[in-house]
Write a protein that holds these residues in place. Structure first.
Motif, mmCIF file in Angstrom:
data_model
loop_
_atom_site.group_PDB
_atom_site.id
_atom_site.type_symbol
_atom_site.label_atom_id
_atom_site.label_comp_id
_atom_site.label_asym_id
_atom_site.label_seq_id
_atom_site.Cartn_x
_atom_site.Cartn_y
_atom_site.Cartn_z
ATOM 1 N N ARG A 162 0.838 -1.210 0.000
ATOM 2 C CA ARG A 162 0.000 0.000 0.000
ATOM 3 C C ARG A 162 0.870 1.256 0.000
ATOM 4 N NH1 ARG A 162 -3.239 -3.153 3.363
ATOM 5 N NH2 ARG A 162 -2.283 -2.279 5.231
ATOM 6 N N ALA A 163 1.930 1.246 0.812
ATOM 7 C CA ALA A 163 2.819 2.404 0.875
ATOM 8 C C ALA A 163 3.494 2.651 -0.475
ATOM 9 C CB ALA A 163 3.867 2.214 1.972
ATOM 10 N N LEU A 164 3.915 1.588 -1.151
ATOM 11 C CA LEU A 164 4.545 1.741 -2.461
ATOM 12 C C LEU A 164 3.556 2.230 -3.516
ATOM 13 C CD1 LEU A 164 6.929 -1.338 -2.592
ATOM 14 C CD2 LEU A 164 7.576 1.083 -2.546
ATOM 15 N N GLU A 165 2.309 1.768 -3.455
ATOM 16 C CA GLU A 165 1.286 2.245 -4.394
ATOM 17 C C GLU A 165 1.049 3.739 -4.204
ATOM 18 O OE1 GLU A 165 -2.314 -0.062 -4.083
ATOM 19 O OE2 GLU A 165 -1.273 -1.923 -4.560
ATOM 20 N N ASN A 166 0.965 4.178 -2.944
ATOM 21 C CA ASN A 166 0.762 5.603 -2.660
ATOM 22 C C ASN A 166 1.951 6.420 -3.149
ATOM 23 O OD1 ASN A 166 -1.713 5.177 -1.468
ATOM 24 N ND2 ASN A 166 -0.885 5.048 0.595
ATOM 25 N N ALA A 167 3.151 5.937 -2.896
ATOM 26 C CA ALA A 167 4.353 6.649 -3.335
ATOM 27 C C ALA A 167 4.416 6.721 -4.854
ATOM 28 C CB ALA A 167 5.595 5.976 -2.771
ATOM 29 N N SER A 168 4.025 5.657 -5.520
ATOM 30 C CA SER A 168 4.030 5.634 -6.981
ATOM 31 C C SER A 168 3.048 6.670 -7.535
ATOM 32 C CB SER A 168 3.673 4.239 -7.483
ATOM 33 O OG SER A 168 3.621 4.226 -8.884
ATOM 34 N N VAL A 178 17.304 19.158 -16.403
ATOM 35 C CA VAL A 178 16.563 19.672 -15.255
ATOM 36 C C VAL A 178 16.874 18.802 -14.046
ATOM 37 C CG1 VAL A 178 14.645 20.672 -16.568
ATOM 38 C CG2 VAL A 178 14.530 18.295 -15.860
ATOM 39 N N LEU A 179 16.825 19.414 -12.888
ATOM 40 C CA LEU A 179 16.974 18.647 -11.661
ATOM 41 C C LEU A 179 15.633 18.008 -11.330
ATOM 42 C CD1 LEU A 179 19.132 20.961 -9.374
ATOM 43 C CD2 LEU A 179 19.823 18.859 -10.529
ATOM 44 N N VAL A 180 15.660 16.726 -11.090
ATOM 45 C CA VAL A 180 14.455 15.977 -10.737
ATOM 46 C C VAL A 180 14.651 15.436 -9.329
ATOM 47 C CG1 VAL A 180 12.985 14.005 -11.321
ATOM 48 C CG2 VAL A 180 14.043 15.362 -13.142
ATOM 49 N N GLU A 181 13.683 15.708 -8.474
ATOM 50 C CA GLU A 181 13.766 15.234 -7.100
ATOM 51 C C GLU A 181 12.840 14.034 -6.926
ATOM 52 O OE1 GLU A 181 12.509 17.948 -3.970
ATOM 53 O OE2 GLU A 181 14.019 17.061 -2.650
ATOM 54 N N PHE A 182 13.401 12.963 -6.420
ATOM 55 C CA PHE A 182 12.639 11.766 -6.102
ATOM 56 C C PHE A 182 12.334 11.804 -4.610
ATOM 57 C CE2 PHE A 182 14.957 10.789 -9.903
ATOM 58 C CZ PHE A 182 14.101 10.005 -10.643
ATOM 59 N N ILE A 183 11.075 11.662 -4.265
ATOM 60 C CA ILE A 183 10.655 11.694 -2.864
ATOM 61 C C ILE A 183 9.695 10.539 -2.646
ATOM 62 C CG2 ILE A 183 9.472 13.004 -1.071
ATOM 63 C CD1 ILE A 183 10.152 15.545 -2.656
ATOM 64 N N ILE A 184 9.956 9.754 -1.620
ATOM 65 C CA ILE A 184 9.064 8.647 -1.299
ATOM 66 C C ILE A 184 8.939 8.540 0.223
ATOM 67 C CG2 ILE A 184 10.962 7.004 -1.549
ATOM 68 C CD1 ILE A 184 8.852 4.867 -2.282
ATOM 69 N N PRO A 185 7.699 8.615 0.709
ATOM 70 C CA PRO A 185 7.494 8.391 2.144
ATOM 71 C C PRO A 185 7.447 6.885 2.395
ATOM 72 C CG PRO A 185 5.428 9.009 1.101
ATOM 73 C CD PRO A 185 6.488 9.024 0.032
#
Length: 124
Positions: A23-29, A56-63
Motif C-alpha cells: 500500500r505504501a509503495l502504491e501511494n508513493a508511486s 533539469v533537476l528531478v527530485e525523487f521523494i518517497i514516504p
C-alpha cells in the motif's frame, strides 16, 4: 497435527507487513506520477511539446519506513535498471527518502524504487 501458534502468528504478521508495504509503495508511486506530470507541464511550451536539449533537476521523494540496514534507491532507464548505478536516496525526518539528479528534457524515463539491504563491504 496442529500448527504452532507462534508460527501462525509470525506468518500473519509478515503478511500484514507485506500488505502494508505494498500500500505504501502504491501511494508513493501515485505521488511520483503526479510529480512527473507536473514537471512535464512545467517544461512544455504553449503547444504542449517539451523542448529538448536541456537538463533539469528531478527530485525523487518517497514516504516509506524501512527496516534497519535497508536503503532506498531510484533506478530506471537512465541507468539501464542497474541497481549499482541507481540514485541512492537519503533518509530524512518523518520517514521521507529523497534524492535529486539531473535528467535531459525530451526523453522518456521510466523508474522504480528499490529497497536494498546494506551489506558490509558491498554496494547496493
Amino acid at each position: 497435527l496442529g500448527k504452532s501458534p507462534q508460527i501462525s502468528s509470525g506468518t500473519s504478521d509478515m503478511q500484514s507487513r507485506v500488505r502494508e508495504l505494498e500500500r505504501a509503495l502504491e501511494n508513493a508511486s501515485a505521488q511520483s506520477d503526479a510529480s512527473f506530470d507536473g514537471l512535464r507541464k512545467a517544461l512544455a511550451d504553449p503547444s504542449g511539446k517539451v523542448s529538448e536539449g536541456h537538463t533539469v533537476l528531478v527530485e525523487f521523494i518517497i514516504p516509506f519506513e524501512t527496516q534497519p540496514g535497508q536503503r532506498i534507491l531510484a533506478v530506471g532507464t537512465w541507468c539501464d535498471w542497474n541497481v549499482q548505478k541507481g540514485l541512492i536516496l537519503t533518509y530524512t525526518k518523518g520517514g521521507i527518502w529523497k534524492g535529486t539528479m539531473s535528467l535531459h528534457t525530451g526523453s522518456n524515463y521510466e523508474y522504480k524504487y528499490v529497497i536494498a539491504q546494506a551489506q558490509v563491504g558491498s554496494t547496493p
